[in-house]
Design an enzyme around this catalytic site. Sequence first.
Site: not given
Length: 685
Positions: A315, A239
């Site tokens: 995710e 991320e």
Amino acid sequence: MIYRRCDQRASGTSGVIVAFSCLYRFFGSVICHPRRTVYEYLGIRMNRRIGAVSLITGFFLGWFLLPRFIGGRGFESSFGPLGVTRTSKEDFVIKGDHVTILSGAIHYFRVVPGYWNDRLLKLKAMGLNTVETYIPWNMHEPIPGHYEFSGMLDVRHFIRLAQKLDLHVIIRPGPYICAEWDLGGLPGWLLHDPNMKLRTTHPPFLAAVERYFDRLFPILAPLQVSYGGPIIAFQVENEYTAYGNDSAYMQAVHDMMRQRGVVELLVTSDAGGLTDAASFLPPEVLLTVNFQSNPKKSLTSLQNVQPNKPLMVMEYWTGWFHHWNEPAPERSLNAAEAAEGLKTILSMKSSFNLYMFHGGTNFGFMNGANEDHQHSYLPTVTSYDYDAPLTEAGDVTDKYRMLREVIINNAPSSSVPNPLPDIPPDLPKAGYGVIDFSLYIPIVDTLNYLPEPVSLKYPVPMEMLPVNHGSGQSYGFIMYRTLVGNEAKEVTISKMKDHGVAMLNFAPIAKLTWFAKQSFLLPVVKDNSDQQVLDILVENCGRINYAKELESRKGILGEVLIDGIQHLSWKAYSMEFKYSFMTSIEGGGLWKRTPPPGNPGPALYKTSFIIKSHPQDTFADVTGWSKGVLFVNGVNVGRYWSVGPQKSLYIPAPLLRRGPNTLMIFEQHMPRTPQTITLHDLPNT
């Protein structure tokens, strides 16, 4: 870069270079010695021979064999310049088979090893074909140059167990992992360097990553599917678009992984900023997306940025985590919502990873923390249940059953395990009743079991202490001690993180909280001594794991003023509550009977109880205690705090034993009256 290939056939010359690079790393790091390169191991005289052999072998593999061995198509895939994990327009090709990745996240470091097989079998029984895990650097290298890959950190064993169940594996090695884990998995000792800049090309940071990767990837590289293992993909960082825009840093992490033998598919993972993510790395790296709601919008955005490549949700957030003093997670999904979202994901022919499939537990001091929009500090609770398909204790939920039905009815049948195992039964639980803590010892009486205190001119953060081979203190508590005159009236701390207790002559006089400048009055002392002992105990409640600025240290961070004047001459005790300390204090401490009425201040409480049969999972209800930590047979199972929402701590059976078991509680404030906990067969919700 030699690995920067787009949609074109690589030449034999490129194959030679790649093969030589991998052979060099493989022979140097894996076969000869895990800590040395081939040159260091065999000496300068052997360099030319090894180099010649590697070059000839590399030429042969790169020019003749590799293009024929890997799918018979040379290197025409955009992804995985050497590995057998490839991509088509809509799915993945693994050893020639078209596969939709149906994955679930299990963090091996949040589950006791005795339960790894149970959790993996339940993952497969749900219809999933892949398990994904992060790798926490801070656990595997707790002190610079000291590595841990055994017991609960035996990642090789976890991967092999997955392989025995015919599961693929996705590895997310960081170096930063977020994961609601302390400092996002980065070691606290990095902050011993006052100039450290995390997740950048700052040379000391990259050097530390390289040393760690030198030990990690000799374990992981041989487990890739190309070499007969189950690993099909690795993630580069985590991320990153939410943190920075340093493409040179991302390229450096990418190169470190390739140089250490990673040949399979590389991916990134982001909840937004996909255009930026695409610009950070070579086209060979597959972009994936993270989200909880509106899957069609997120996957369409991914498809627009990365056309003609398979869609992958790294995710899909099946639930959410809790913070202390927070009534309920703001973002979660009930079973029906999670099932509907997964149905949409599969309808768009996307692969996915359920984050989390099974959350587990933030054992020890490893929980992370967040800041809200008002910059309030929010530490994460011990339980990482996450409202996942499996509970913290590994029990099957309605969400599990509904997602299983979605997978069976909507995923490509060729990607669902066949035969699909029956759902394994939940593991047995037991309640062991009310346990009375009959002994206690004030924290100041445990200092003799610690190393000598560090003498300081003024307080410094725990990370700056010259302990742990000069790398600083990463976790636990730090106690600052000094002497003050009888005439002293007020103490002011300009900055402190996170939670503390002030004591005068070993008696508690004030509770302290994070960030804010705070003052407290010293009580009048009526004795004949000229000076009084002032102790300030500070707890590191968990470092922030997701923020623009991660370089946050713990302890007293500013000046301490006595009646407006900076106070000098301190001693600092590093209180990490390591297993060795707990076992020493258990057998040799000056334990006393039940404390007198009133607030005894920070203290350890001890008891034992007997299990007459095979131990089973249990839950320690700590209702009535204030704030502290529970230890089971010397093992730190996590924090509790009366502000909630968590009211009980999960104790897995492998931490217990048939016969006597010792429980200890470190309570910072007031113990329960009477000093008891209850061991139930269900958590107190």
